[in-house]
Design an enzyme around this catalytic site. Structure first.
Site, PDB file in Angstrom:
ATOM      1  N   GLY A  14       5.227 -12.188   0.375  1.00 19.64           N
ATOM      2  CA  GLY A  14       4.411 -12.318  -0.844  1.00 19.64           C
ATOM      3  C   GLY A  14       2.931 -12.287  -0.500  1.00 19.64           C
ATOM      4  N   GLY A  41     -11.810  -7.545  11.397  1.00 21.98           N
ATOM      5  CA  GLY A  41     -11.720  -7.547  12.860  1.00 21.98           C
ATOM      6  C   GLY A  41     -10.382  -8.026  13.396  1.00 21.98           C
ATOM      7  N   ASN A  92      12.160  -5.845  -1.136  1.00 21.33           N
ATOM      8  CA  ASN A  92      12.556  -6.762  -2.192  1.00 21.33           C
ATOM      9  C   ASN A  92      13.376  -7.853  -1.512  1.00 21.33           C
ATOM     10  OD1 ASN A  92      13.690  -8.166  -4.259  1.00 21.33           O
ATOM     11  ND2 ASN A  92      14.551  -6.384  -5.317  1.00 21.33           N
ATOM     12  N   ASN A 149       6.633 -17.389   1.528  1.00 23.50           N
ATOM     13  CA  ASN A 149       5.762 -17.712   0.397  1.00 23.50           C
ATOM     14  C   ASN A 149       6.163 -17.019  -0.901  1.00 23.50           C
ATOM     15  OD1 ASN A 149       2.963 -18.150  -1.012  1.00 23.50           O
ATOM     16  ND2 ASN A 149       3.252 -15.930  -0.913  1.00 23.50           N
ATOM     17  N   TYR A 205      13.792 -22.209 -11.496  1.00 19.99           N
ATOM     18  CA  TYR A 205      12.716 -22.312 -10.501  1.00 19.99           C
ATOM     19  C   TYR A 205      12.808 -23.627  -9.727  1.00 19.99           C
ATOM     20  CZ  TYR A 205       7.874 -22.190  -8.744  1.00 19.99           C
ATOM     21  OH  TYR A 205       6.748 -22.188  -7.941  1.00 19.99           O
ATOM     22  N   ALA A 265      15.403 -25.524  -9.276  1.00 19.36           N
ATOM     23  CA  ALA A 265      16.593 -25.527  -8.407  1.00 19.36           C
ATOM     24  C   ALA A 265      16.306 -24.716  -7.143  1.00 19.36           C
ATOM     25  CB  ALA A 265      17.793 -24.948  -9.152  1.00 19.36           C
ATOM     26  N   LYS A 305      13.385 -24.166  -5.734  1.00 18.42           N
ATOM     27  CA  LYS A 305      12.377 -24.829  -4.892  1.00 18.42           C
ATOM     28  C   LYS A 305      12.927 -26.106  -4.253  1.00 18.42           C
ATOM     29  CE  LYS A 305       9.077 -21.851  -5.381  1.00 18.42           C
ATOM     30  NZ  LYS A 305       8.578 -21.098  -4.215  1.00 18.42           N
ATOM     31  N   ILE A 346      -1.736 -24.205  -8.950  1.00 15.26           N
ATOM     32  CA  ILE A 346      -2.740 -23.442  -8.215  1.00 15.26           C
ATOM     33  C   ILE A 346      -3.134 -22.220  -9.050  1.00 15.26           C
ATOM     34  CG2 ILE A 346      -3.223 -22.281  -6.003  1.00 15.26           C
ATOM     35  CD1 ILE A 346      -2.347 -25.268  -5.698  1.00 15.26           C
ATOM     36  N   THR A 396       8.269 -32.201   3.933  1.00 19.03           N
ATOM     37  CA  THR A 396       7.668 -31.485   2.805  1.00 19.03           C
ATOM     38  C   THR A 396       6.295 -32.094   2.544  1.00 19.03           C
ATOM     39  OG1 THR A 396       9.815 -31.026   1.827  1.00 19.03           O
ATOM     40  CG2 THR A 396       7.914 -30.883   0.369  1.00 19.03           C
TER      41      THR A 396
END
Ligand code: NAI
Length: 248
Positions: free
Chosen positions: A14, A55, A64, A91, A156, A158, A160, A189, A239
């Site tokens: 990602g 640089g 996918n 990610n 989502y 579940a 995560k 975020i 975590t």
């Protein structure tokens, strides 16, 4: 503390935008050879180009994450170009938010396939070379929603929460080989993913969080770089919440 990744290869999924792009750019700045993975080659290449313009060293590949064969092909291409990965950052993620009453089976399956199975597939692909090298880091980007749940986000949350279980299991399986596995759980975020959060919810977050603002990708990247560093060797299965204190 100087986090130096010179001579190390880091793969970021990602990596085309948002949090993943910032993580990839920061690894590039810290000397890593960065393998940028995204859904489209153009997206991955744009980030790799930015790293090279600054640089650094980077390569791009497309896959996918819901497709095992694509994941394996992309990761072996990156490994052939950049060498054995020292770190993998899982990610990439998607949302398909809907109240459970309206959520289709496809909404559930797709989110689980990309967010959870995708991380399982990439981890499986890098595990062997990391074990051979007797060292490595896997960092899974979970979410505060995986820790606390979210209305309209059954799929989502579940996925995560599943990533946190995956993190702890891999930590146990790989610890003796010098490989750590940790998760980072960001709060809200500012990225494309949160672009359509309602204004009143944004105001609630700003009021509720001791930090008094939403987060930025630049708030997440340092946590990831630290967990990916040699210095974090004794931290595993954890975590780390990075949410400005929102859920205190
Ligand atoms: P974003 O939507 O800006 O970027 C998501 C990235 O994942 C993109 O590069 C996209 O190409 C990639 N991706 C999506 N589906 C894919 C697939 N099938 N295969 C391969 N790559 C795919 O999202 P954002 O905000 O940068 O989020 C990054 C991670 O952080 C996600 O896992 C997200 O769940 C997590 N997160 C984000 C939060 C936020 O408030 N933005 C909060 C907590 C966690």
């Amino acid at each position: 503390m100087n986090l130096d990744f010179t001579g190390k290869t880091v793969l970021v999924t990602g990596a085309s935008r948002g949090i993943g792009r910032t993580i990839a750019l920061e690894f590039g700045r810290a000397g890593a050879s960065v393998g940028c993975l995204a859904t489209t080659l153009g997206g991955a290449q744009a980030t790799a180009d930015l790293i090279r313009e600054a640089g650094g060293t980077a390569s791009a590949a497309a896959a996918n994450l819901a497709e095992a064969a694509e994941v394996e092909a992309a990761l072996s291409a990156l490994e052939a170009e950049l060498g054995t990965p020292w770190a993998l950052v899982n990610n990439a993620g998607i949302t398909r938010d809907k109240l459970m009453m309206r959520m289709s089976e496809d909404d559930f399956d797709q989110v689980l396939a990309v967010n959870l199975k995708g991380a399982w597939l990439t981890s499986r692909a890098v595990m062997k070379p990391m074990m051979k090298a007797r060292g490595g880091r896997i960092i899974n980007i979970s979410s505060v929603i995986g820790l606390h749940g979210g209305a309209g986000q059954a799929n989502y949350s579940a996925s995560k929460a599943g990533l946190i279980g995956l993190t702890m299991s891999l930590a146990k399986e790989l610890g003796s080989r010098g490989i750590t596995c940790n998760a980072v759980a960001p709060g809200f975020i500012e990225t494309d993913m949160t672009g359509d959060l309602p204004q009143d919810f944004r105001e609630f977050v700003v009021k509720q969080a001791p930090a008094g603002r939403l987060g930025r990708p630049e708030d997440i990247a340092p946590a990831v770089l630290f967990l990916a560093s040699e210095q974090a060797a004794f931290i595993t299965g954890q975590t780390l919440t990075v949410d400005g204190g929102l859920f205190l």
